[in-house]
Design a protein around this motif. Structure first.
Motif, PDB file in Angstrom:
ATOM      1  N   GLU A 100      -9.561  11.881  -2.742  1.00 38.25           N
ATOM      2  CA  GLU A 100      -8.428  10.972  -2.555  1.00 38.25           C
ATOM      3  C   GLU A 100      -8.872   9.542  -2.807  1.00 38.25           C
ATOM      4  O   GLU A 100      -9.953   9.138  -2.385  1.00 38.25           O
ATOM      5  N   ARG A 101      -8.030   8.789  -3.510  1.00 33.59           N
ATOM      6  CA  ARG A 101      -8.307   7.368  -3.698  1.00 33.59           C
ATOM      7  C   ARG A 101      -7.102   6.575  -3.241  1.00 33.59           C
ATOM      8  O   ARG A 101      -5.967   7.044  -3.327  1.00 33.59           O
ATOM      9  N   ARG A 102      -7.345   5.385  -2.726  1.00 30.77           N
ATOM     10  CA  ARG A 102      -6.275   4.514  -2.239  1.00 30.77           C
ATOM     11  C   ARG A 102      -6.332   3.213  -3.004  1.00 30.77           C
ATOM     12  O   ARG A 102      -7.408   2.675  -3.255  1.00 30.77           O
ATOM     13  N   PHE A 103      -5.155   2.705  -3.365  1.00 31.64           N
ATOM     14  CA  PHE A 103      -5.095   1.437  -4.075  1.00 31.64           C
ATOM     15  C   PHE A 103      -3.767   0.770  -3.768  1.00 31.64           C
ATOM     16  O   PHE A 103      -2.828   1.411  -3.319  1.00 31.64           O
ATOM     17  N   LYS A 104      -3.702  -0.502  -4.008  1.00 26.35           N
ATOM     18  CA  LYS A 104      -2.485  -1.252  -3.769  1.00 26.35           C
ATOM     19  C   LYS A 104      -1.625  -1.200  -5.021  1.00 26.35           C
ATOM     20  O   LYS A 104      -2.088  -1.471  -6.125  1.00 26.35           O
ATOM     21  N   HIS A 105      -0.352  -0.842  -4.864  1.00 28.34           N
ATOM     22  CA  HIS A 105       0.575  -0.775  -5.987  1.00 28.34           C
ATOM     23  C   HIS A 105       0.757  -2.186  -6.556  1.00 28.34           C
ATOM     24  O   HIS A 105       0.979  -3.138  -5.805  1.00 28.34           O
ATOM     25  N   PRO A 106       0.669  -2.334  -7.895  1.00 23.82           N
ATOM     26  CA  PRO A 106       0.712  -3.677  -8.466  1.00 23.82           C
ATOM     27  C   PRO A 106       2.037  -4.417  -8.270  1.00 23.82           C
ATOM     28  O   PRO A 106       2.051  -5.640  -8.182  1.00 23.82           O
ATOM     29  N   LEU A 107       3.143  -3.699  -8.186  1.00 22.26           N
ATOM     30  CA  LEU A 107       4.437  -4.347  -8.051  1.00 22.26           C
ATOM     31  C   LEU A 107       4.954  -4.319  -6.607  1.00 22.26           C
ATOM     32  O   LEU A 107       5.442  -5.321  -6.091  1.00 22.26           O
ATOM     33  N   LEU A 108       4.834  -3.174  -5.959  1.00 25.14           N
ATOM     34  CA  LEU A 108       5.375  -3.019  -4.608  1.00 25.14           C
ATOM     35  C   LEU A 108       4.433  -3.512  -3.518  1.00 25.14           C
ATOM     36  O   LEU A 108       4.850  -3.697  -2.376  1.00 25.14           O
ATOM     37  N   HIS A 109       3.151  -3.701  -3.837  1.00 24.62           N
ATOM     38  CA  HIS A 109       2.143  -4.196  -2.901  1.00 24.62           C
ATOM     39  C   HIS A 109       2.007  -3.335  -1.656  1.00 24.62           C
ATOM     40  O   HIS A 109       1.750  -3.834  -0.570  1.00 24.62           O
ATOM     41  N   LYS A 110       2.210  -2.042  -1.812  1.00 27.74           N
ATOM     42  CA  LYS A 110       1.963  -1.141  -0.695  1.00 27.74           C
ATOM     43  C   LYS A 110       0.810  -0.218  -1.074  1.00 27.74           C
ATOM     44  O   LYS A 110       0.538  -0.001  -2.253  1.00 27.74           O
TER      45      LYS A 110
END
Length: 76
Positions: free
Chosen positions: A24-34
């Motif tokens: 599993e990887r986690r990242f911040k959505h570029p547009l929604l910032h979640k």
């Protein structure tokens, strides 16, 4: 070039000398910032069949062992 090492959870150990690992990887959505969680499954070589379902395991890139296996489990 160094070999990549990933950490994941074993989801299947049904086949001989093979485990399926969900990473599993986690990242911040570029547009929604979640924060978004994405997972990917890798088939890894397990020479001694020591890993069972639910185990936390590290896998490392290697030369192709079969049609789908390009990773090997690292004993910790």
């Amino acid at each position: 070039m160094p070999k990549r090492i990933l950490t994941g959870v074993v989801t299947s150990d049904a086949n001989a000398q093979t485990i399926t690992v969900s990473v599993e990887r986690r990242f911040k959505h570029p547009l929604l910032h979640k924060t978004v969680r994405k997972s990917k499954k890798y088939r890894a070589h397990d020479e001694t069949n020591q890993f069972k379902v639910g185990d936390q395991v590290r896998i490392q890139e290697c030369a192709p062992k079969s049609k789908t296996k390009r990773w090997e489990a690292i004993a910790e």
